[in-house]
Structure formats: structure tokens, C-alpha cells
Design a protein around this motif. Structure first.
Motif, PDB file in Angstrom:
ATOM      1  N   ILE A  19      41.626  30.173  66.886  1.00 62.28           N
ATOM      2  CA  ILE A  19      42.395  30.812  67.962  1.00 62.28           C
ATOM      3  C   ILE A  19      43.725  31.328  67.428  1.00 62.28           C
ATOM      4  O   ILE A  19      44.377  30.676  66.602  1.00 62.28           O
ATOM      5  CB  ILE A  19      42.624  29.814  69.106  1.00 62.28           C
ATOM      6  CG1 ILE A  19      41.290  29.452  69.755  1.00 62.28           C
ATOM      7  CG2 ILE A  19      43.575  30.377  70.172  1.00 62.28           C
ATOM      8  CD1 ILE A  19      41.353  28.238  70.629  1.00 62.28           C
ATOM      9  N   LEU A  20      44.134  32.492  67.942  1.00 62.61           N
ATOM     10  CA  LEU A  20      45.411  33.110  67.591  1.00 62.61           C
ATOM     11  C   LEU A  20      46.228  33.353  68.851  1.00 62.61           C
ATOM     12  O   LEU A  20      45.781  34.047  69.765  1.00 62.61           O
ATOM     13  CB  LEU A  20      45.173  34.435  66.855  1.00 62.61           C
ATOM     14  CG  LEU A  20      46.387  35.328  66.607  1.00 62.61           C
ATOM     15  CD1 LEU A  20      47.435  34.614  65.755  1.00 62.61           C
ATOM     16  CD2 LEU A  20      45.957  36.642  65.955  1.00 62.61           C
ATOM     17  N   HIS A  21      47.433  32.770  68.892  1.00 62.67           N
ATOM     18  CA  HIS A  21      48.383  32.999  69.978  1.00 62.67           C
ATOM     19  C   HIS A  21      49.584  33.780  69.460  1.00 62.67           C
ATOM     20  O   HIS A  21      50.016  33.589  68.323  1.00 62.67           O
ATOM     21  CB  HIS A  21      48.918  31.680  70.537  1.00 62.67           C
ATOM     22  CG  HIS A  21      47.887  30.817  71.207  1.00 62.67           C
ATOM     23  ND1 HIS A  21      47.123  31.254  72.257  1.00 62.67           N
ATOM     24  CD2 HIS A  21      47.517  29.533  70.989  1.00 62.67           C
ATOM     25  CE1 HIS A  21      46.323  30.275  72.653  1.00 62.67           C
ATOM     26  NE2 HIS A  21      46.535  29.218  71.895  1.00 62.67           N
ATOM     27  N   VAL A  22      50.146  34.626  70.331  1.00 62.93           N
ATOM     28  CA  VAL A  22      51.458  35.230  70.100  1.00 62.93           C
ATOM     29  C   VAL A  22      52.265  35.061  71.381  1.00 62.93           C
ATOM     30  O   VAL A  22      51.825  35.484  72.454  1.00 62.93           O
ATOM     31  CB  VAL A  22      51.359  36.719  69.712  1.00 62.93           C
ATOM     32  CG1 VAL A  22      52.754  37.344  69.666  1.00 62.93           C
ATOM     33  CG2 VAL A  22      50.685  36.886  68.365  1.00 62.93           C
ATOM     34  N   PHE A  23      53.422  34.433  71.257  1.00 64.01           N
ATOM     35  CA  PHE A  23      54.275  34.190  72.413  1.00 64.01           C
ATOM     36  C   PHE A  23      55.543  35.043  72.307  1.00 64.01           C
ATOM     37  O   PHE A  23      56.313  34.909  71.354  1.00 64.01           O
ATOM     38  CB  PHE A  23      54.654  32.705  72.495  1.00 64.01           C
ATOM     39  CG  PHE A  23      53.469  31.782  72.594  1.00 64.01           C
ATOM     40  CD1 PHE A  23      52.689  31.748  73.743  1.00 64.01           C
ATOM     41  CD2 PHE A  23      53.128  30.950  71.536  1.00 64.01           C
ATOM     42  CE1 PHE A  23      51.591  30.902  73.841  1.00 64.01           C
ATOM     43  CE2 PHE A  23      52.029  30.092  71.623  1.00 64.01           C
ATOM     44  CZ  PHE A  23      51.269  30.068  72.775  1.00 64.01           C
ATOM     45  N   HIS A  24      55.712  35.930  73.288  1.00 61.36           N
ATOM     46  CA  HIS A  24      56.903  36.777  73.392  1.00 61.36           C
ATOM     47  C   HIS A  24      57.178  36.986  74.874  1.00 61.36           C
ATOM     48  O   HIS A  24      56.235  37.193  75.660  1.00 61.36           O
ATOM     49  CB  HIS A  24      56.678  38.129  72.698  1.00 61.36           C
ATOM     50  CG  HIS A  24      57.887  39.012  72.711  1.00 61.36           C
ATOM     51  ND1 HIS A  24      58.261  39.748  73.827  1.00 61.36           N
ATOM     52  CD2 HIS A  24      58.823  39.266  71.754  1.00 61.36           C
ATOM     53  CE1 HIS A  24      59.368  40.420  73.548  1.00 61.36           C
ATOM     54  NE2 HIS A  24      59.724  40.146  72.303  1.00 61.36           N
ATOM     55  N   PRO A  25      58.441  36.950  75.302  1.00 62.09           N
ATOM     56  CA  PRO A  25      58.739  37.029  76.741  1.00 62.09           C
ATOM     57  C   PRO A  25      58.108  38.220  77.454  1.00 62.09           C
ATOM     58  O   PRO A  25      57.617  38.078  78.581  1.00 62.09           O
ATOM     59  CB  PRO A  25      60.270  37.096  76.785  1.00 62.09           C
ATOM     60  CG  PRO A  25      60.705  36.419  75.532  1.00 62.09           C
ATOM     61  CD  PRO A  25      59.657  36.729  74.502  1.00 62.09           C
ATOM     62  N   GLU A  26      58.106  39.387  76.837  1.00 62.75           N
ATOM     63  CA  GLU A  26      57.546  40.571  77.499  1.00 62.75           C
ATOM     64  C   GLU A  26      56.040  40.435  77.704  1.00 62.75           C
ATOM     65  O   GLU A  26      55.500  40.893  78.718  1.00 62.75           O
ATOM     66  CB  GLU A  26      57.857  41.838  76.696  1.00 62.75           C
ATOM     67  CG  GLU A  26      59.330  42.225  76.696  1.00 62.75           C
ATOM     68  CD  GLU A  26      59.598  43.472  75.884  1.00 62.75           C
ATOM     69  OE1 GLU A  26      58.631  44.129  75.446  1.00 62.75           O
ATOM     70  OE2 GLU A  26      60.779  43.801  75.681  1.00 62.75           O
ATOM     71  N   LEU A  27      55.360  39.830  76.734  1.00 62.79           N
ATOM     72  CA  LEU A  27      53.913  39.637  76.854  1.00 62.79           C
ATOM     73  C   LEU A  27      53.600  38.504  77.833  1.00 62.79           C
ATOM     74  O   LEU A  27      52.671  38.611  78.647  1.00 62.79           O
ATOM     75  CB  LEU A  27      53.306  39.334  75.491  1.00 62.79           C
ATOM     76  CG  LEU A  27      53.495  40.413  74.412  1.00 62.79           C
ATOM     77  CD1 LEU A  27      52.889  39.958  73.100  1.00 62.79           C
ATOM     78  CD2 LEU A  27      52.885  41.735  74.852  1.00 62.79           C
ATOM     79  N   ILE A  28      54.362  37.434  77.755  1.00 62.20           N
ATOM     80  CA  ILE A  28      54.156  36.298  78.651  1.00 62.20           C
ATOM     81  C   ILE A  28      54.307  36.730  80.109  1.00 62.20           C
ATOM     82  O   ILE A  28      53.546  36.287  80.983  1.00 62.20           O
ATOM     83  CB  ILE A  28      55.137  35.160  78.306  1.00 62.20           C
ATOM     84  CG1 ILE A  28      54.746  34.528  76.960  1.00 62.20           C
ATOM     85  CG2 ILE A  28      55.170  34.099  79.407  1.00 62.20           C
ATOM     86  CD1 ILE A  28      55.795  33.601  76.385  1.00 62.20           C
ATOM     87  N   ALA A  29      55.275  37.611  80.380  1.00 61.03           N
ATOM     88  CA  ALA A  29      55.488  38.084  81.752  1.00 61.03           C
ATOM     89  C   ALA A  29      54.255  38.784  82.315  1.00 61.03           C
ATOM     90  O   ALA A  29      54.055  38.821  83.541  1.00 61.03           O
ATOM     91  CB  ALA A  29      56.693  39.032  81.786  1.00 61.03           C
ATOM     92  N   LEU A  30      53.416  39.316  81.435  1.00 64.97           N
ATOM     93  CA  LEU A  30      52.192  39.998  81.853  1.00 64.97           C
ATOM     94  C   LEU A  30      50.943  39.137  81.635  1.00 64.97           C
ATOM     95  O   LEU A  30      49.818  39.612  81.774  1.00 64.97           O
ATOM     96  CB  LEU A  30      52.058  41.326  81.094  1.00 64.97           C
ATOM     97  CG  LEU A  30      53.175  42.343  81.378  1.00 64.97           C
ATOM     98  CD1 LEU A  30      53.076  43.524  80.425  1.00 64.97           C
ATOM     99  CD2 LEU A  30      53.117  42.821  82.819  1.00 64.97           C
ATOM    100  N   GLY A  31      51.158  37.881  81.298  1.00 65.81           N
ATOM    101  CA  GLY A  31      50.041  36.956  81.159  1.00 65.81           C
ATOM    102  C   GLY A  31      49.333  37.007  79.822  1.00 65.81           C
ATOM    103  O   GLY A  31      48.237  36.448  79.675  1.00 65.81           O
ATOM    104  N   GLU A  32      49.936  37.647  78.814  1.00 71.90           N
ATOM    105  CA  GLU A  32      49.290  37.755  77.499  1.00 71.90           C
ATOM    106  C   GLU A  32      49.893  36.736  76.538  1.00 71.90           C
ATOM    107  O   GLU A  32      51.080  36.784  76.221  1.00 71.90           O
ATOM    108  CB  GLU A  32      49.458  39.162  76.917  1.00 71.90           C
ATOM    109  CG  GLU A  32      48.752  39.317  75.572  1.00 71.90           C
ATOM    110  CD  GLU A  32      48.870  40.707  74.977  1.00 71.90           C
ATOM    111  OE1 GLU A  32      48.461  40.871  73.821  1.00 71.90           O
ATOM    112  OE2 GLU A  32      49.358  41.623  75.671  1.00 71.90           O
TER     113      GLU A  32
END
Length: 265
Positions: A144-157
């Protein structure tokens, strides 16, 4: 050059939790709980970091049956290190375009394919490369590969790939089929700080916690350093008495350049 090459047969980390820093990358390893019946570790990883050239090459593996296929893949890629790094020294557009075919060719080399036929067991394998503001990945199986960034998190990614079952390299080999089956992709990282995390499925299949939900992983990592976050995840796996081994690779990248935005903003 900072680097790490490891297979669970080298050191199994059963009942032992280890978090090591390879340059800016935290590598966390836990071999599982002997109280749950664990006695071996079939994970592996490969990390190369060239800070001066602004790239990281990471590989995470989750073996099945034995660790022999993990050893085989790690050794094969170590032999190809100079060629891979020459590609990564190219400008980012050329480097990541060439990497698409370069990695595929490595897995399909006749000598490697023959070695796979002679080994015992098979492994899932994920390769993730970060160069400049781009992330490139190549995945066989269910890592599994995760990327956490506020702009993506705000859109559920939060998770970039979907776990894909019944894909392996080794005794059972995806690349023996007329059409090799794997997934790959590229992602433009957003301006600011992104946290990248690869993991084997010991984390997501930990009973009693919800790490199969990327938001639960993100919440565990909030407010702590990368290495502390990796340790917190592995401590929870150990506390829940998980048998399966878990390997995590994680690092933070700060991108200065602006990222793509929609035309109506």
C-alpha cells in the motif's frame, strides 16, 4: 548516498521493533509476535537516497511461503543499481518516462525469470520513486502507498493505489503470463509538505484497529516526527498481538513549486 538493503531472513525482528533513519527516510520493521505463533519474517526492503540529486528510490516486499523470493528480488535490483541511478540522474521528465520500461525490463530479464522458476515462494513488491515534485510507483500485489497532504486530505484522497491480490514475483510469477499484471502511476505532489508512506499488509490487517482506513493511519501520524509516527504504528501492531510481520517506509517532502490548479480559480 544513503542506502539500506534488507530481507527478513537477514534479521527477522520477531518480537522486536526497529525504526532506522536512512537519510530522511524512516524504515520501520516488526517481525510479528511469537506469542501469536510467529517465528520468521518474509518482508524486505531496499532504500537508496541521493539528497544532492533530489530523489529517493524505495522498494517494499511482502513474501509468501519463504523469504527466498524477497532475497532474489532485492539482490537482482542491487545488481541493477548503477543503471537505475543513471536513469534517475536524467531530467525528471526523461527519468520517469524511461523508468516505466526500465523497471519492467528488469522484471522480465530471462536470467531473472529463470531464477524465479527455481525459487520457493513468491512476493508482493512495490517500488516508489520521488524525484523533484513527482511521485512514481510500480506495484505487484497488495502493498500500500499513502500520500498525506492537506489539499488532498480535504478531498478524501490519502491512498494512491488499490491493493491488488493474486499478483506476485517468484515461484508464482505475474511476468510469466502473456500479459504481465501490475499497477503503476505518477502523481504531482502538491506545494508544501507531503508525507509518503509505504507499508506491507501487516499494518492494514491488524485486528482491533482500523489501519485499513487511511484516515486512521493519518491520525496516528499527526503532530509527531516521521520516525515517531512509524514507531507509533508499529507499537500498536505489537500491542494487538499481530502474528504477521509489518514493514513501513515513510518520509516527508517539502515542495516549493506551485502545483496544478483548476482553470476556474
Amino acid at each position: 548516498m544513503n542506502e539500506l538493503s534488507w530481507a527478513g531472513s537477514d534479521k527477522d525482528f520477531v518480537d522486536e521493533l526497529d525504526v532506522s533513519l536512512i537519510g530522511s527516510i524512516a524504515v520501520g520493521r516488526f517481525g510479528g509476535n511469537s506469542s501469536a505463533g510467529q517465528y520468521k519474517n518474509e518482508d524486505g526492503c531496499l532504500v537508496w537516497v541521493d539528497e544532492s540529486a533530489d530523489w529517493e528510490f524505495t522498494m517494499i516486499l511482502d513474501g509468501h511461503k519463504t523469504a527466498l523470493s524477497v532475497e532474489l528480488v532485492v539482490d537482482h535490483f542491487n545488481k541493477k543499481k548503477d543503471g537505475i541511478q543513471r536513469v534517475l540522474m536524467q531530467p525528471v521528465g526523461e527519468a520517469l518516462r524511461r523508468m516505466d520500461t526500465f523497471i519492467l525490463d528488469i522484471f522480465q530479464e530471462p536470467d531473472f525469470m529463470e531464477a524465479c522458476r527455481r525459487t520457493t515462494g513468491e512476493t508482493a513488491c512495490m517500488i516508489v520513486i520521488r524525484k523533484d515534485k513527482y511521485l512514481w510507483w510500480f506495484s505487484i500485489g497488495d502493498c500500500i502507498l499513502h500520500v498525506f497532504h492537506p489539499e488532498l486530505i480535504a478531498l478524501g484522497e490519502r491512498q494512491l493505489n488499490q491493493r491488488s491480490f493474486y499478483e506476485w514475483v517468484g515461484e508464482v510469477n505475474t511476468f510469466e503470463m502473456p500479459i504481465p499484471c501490475y499497477s503503476s502511476g505518477k502523481k504531482e505532489l502538491r506545494q508544501g509538505e507531503s508525507l509518503i508512506l509505504l507499508t506491507t499488509d501487516g499494518l492494514t490487517e491488524c485486528h482491533g484497529v482500523t489501519f485499513a482506513d487511511p484516515e486512521a493511519v493519518e491520525n496516528t501520524l499527526k503532530g509527531v516526527s516521521v520516525s515517531e509516527g512509524v514507531r507509533k504504528l508499529l507499537e500498536e501492531v505489537r500491542r494487538k498481538g499481530v502474528r504477521d510481520s509489518t514493514t513501513i517506509i515513510s518520509w516527508s517532502v517539502k515542495i516549493e513549486e506551485t502545483a496544478t490548479m483548476p482553470s476556474d480559480l
